[in-house]
Write a protein that holds these residues in place. Structure first.
Motif, PDB file in Angstrom:
ATOM      1  N   LEU A   1      -0.530   4.257 -29.978  1.00 53.96           N
ATOM      2  CA  LEU A   1       0.382   3.127 -30.175  1.00 53.96           C
ATOM      3  C   LEU A   1       1.663   3.237 -29.349  1.00 53.96           C
ATOM      4  O   LEU A   1       2.161   2.237 -28.828  1.00 53.96           O
ATOM      5  N   HIS A   2       2.221   4.425 -29.238  1.00 49.28           N
ATOM      6  CA  HIS A   2       3.498   4.554 -28.528  1.00 49.28           C
ATOM      7  C   HIS A   2       3.306   4.943 -27.050  1.00 49.28           C
ATOM      8  O   HIS A   2       4.261   5.266 -26.362  1.00 49.28           O
ATOM      9  N   LYS A   3       2.056   4.860 -26.593  1.00 48.55           N
ATOM     10  CA  LYS A   3       1.716   5.119 -25.188  1.00 48.55           C
ATOM     11  C   LYS A   3       2.287   6.461 -24.701  1.00 48.55           C
ATOM     12  O   LYS A   3       3.052   6.518 -23.730  1.00 48.55           O
ATOM     13  N   PRO A   4       1.913   7.552 -25.347  1.00 43.96           N
ATOM     14  CA  PRO A   4       2.432   8.859 -24.941  1.00 43.96           C
ATOM     15  C   PRO A   4       1.866   9.274 -23.582  1.00 43.96           C
ATOM     16  O   PRO A   4       0.688   8.992 -23.292  1.00 43.96           O
ATOM     17  N   PRO A   5       2.652   9.959 -22.754  1.00 42.41           N
ATOM     18  CA  PRO A   5       2.137  10.405 -21.452  1.00 42.41           C
ATOM     19  C   PRO A   5       1.091  11.497 -21.581  1.00 42.41           C
ATOM     20  O   PRO A   5       0.252  11.663 -20.687  1.00 42.41           O
TER      21      PRO A   5
END
Length: 240
Positions: free
Chosen positions: A148-152
């Motif tokens: 959801l938080h688009k982690p790298p």
């Protein structure tokens, strides 16, 4: 990027992980392989801060997870080895809870939940309690929450377990797309065929020690050129 420097984990006199040095680069799918009880999950839990290492340093994008745990944990999304969490919540309650933790805006979370729930074909079940989900559905909801938080950095412990073939295929494609954008995926697996197809590099761990780290070409230099990953894996681990 992940750097492990002389990482160990002891339980009394038992060495679960022994002096591991490892570097996982940006822009690669890195597979973590090993038999049951080899130390894979223990290592991933130390990387993510679930367990504290007995000794050594762990850097997540140059942030020490033991010194700055909150800042380091913002860098990654973690799929644990069991999806049996927050079972009393509905799927949408769980996803909103995760989105709140990572300060995902209302607009972004709605768009992301819509996209991922459709992709993994779980949208119709979002208002049901997670305890009513099958193992595969629980795995899907945890994966969606992680993204959801688009982690790298994605850290996935046996992420294919319980997934139907279509969802597993979707996840594998997403892993490759993620690293093609300059990000990183670290995942453990027992499915050697998956590792052989999608990993840029692999590490093989057994009895808490790294026995090999590199790409398949480098591994094959130590064996017959036509050896499969399965044959090489068995030879490495059985020789221990």
């Amino acid at each position: 990027m992940i750097k492990l420097k002389n990482i160990s984990k002891k339980y009394g006199d038992f060495d679960a992980v022994k002096n591991i040095d490892l570097k996982i680069n940006k822009g690669e799918v890195f597979g973590f392989l090993g038999p049951n009880g080899a130390g894979k999950t223990t290592t991933l839990k130390m990387i993510t801060g679930v367990l504290k290492s007995t000794s050594g340093d762990i850097l997540i994008n140059d942030i020490d997870i033991n010194k700055k745990p909150i800042e380091a944990k913002k860098q990654f999304g973690f799929v644990p080895d069991s999806p049996d969490i927050f079972l009393k919540l509905t799927g949408i309650e769980y996803l909103n809870f995760i989105a709140d933790i990572y300060n995902v805006s209302k607009e972004d979370r709605e768009k992301r939940i819509e996209e991922l729930s459709n992709k993994f074909e779980i949208k119709a079940a979002l208002n049901d309690k997670i305890q009513s989900y099958s193992h595969g559905m629980r795995q899907k909801i945890v994966i969606i929450g992680v993204l959801l938080h688009k982690p790298p950095l994605w850290i996935l412990d046996e992420p294919m377990t319980g997934l139907d073939p279509k969802s597993a295929h979707i996840l594998k494609n997403m892993m490759r797309e993620h690293v093609d954008e300059g990000n990183t995926v670290l995942f453990s697996t027992h499915v050697l065929e998956v590792a052989e197809k999608i990993c840029d590099r692999v590490a093989i761990i057994n009895k808490g020690e790294i026995l090999f780290c590199g790409n398949l070409k480098e591994m094959k230099m130590q064996f017959q050129e036509d050896s499969s990953l399965e044959k090489m894996f068995l030879e490495i681990t059985e020789n221990e």
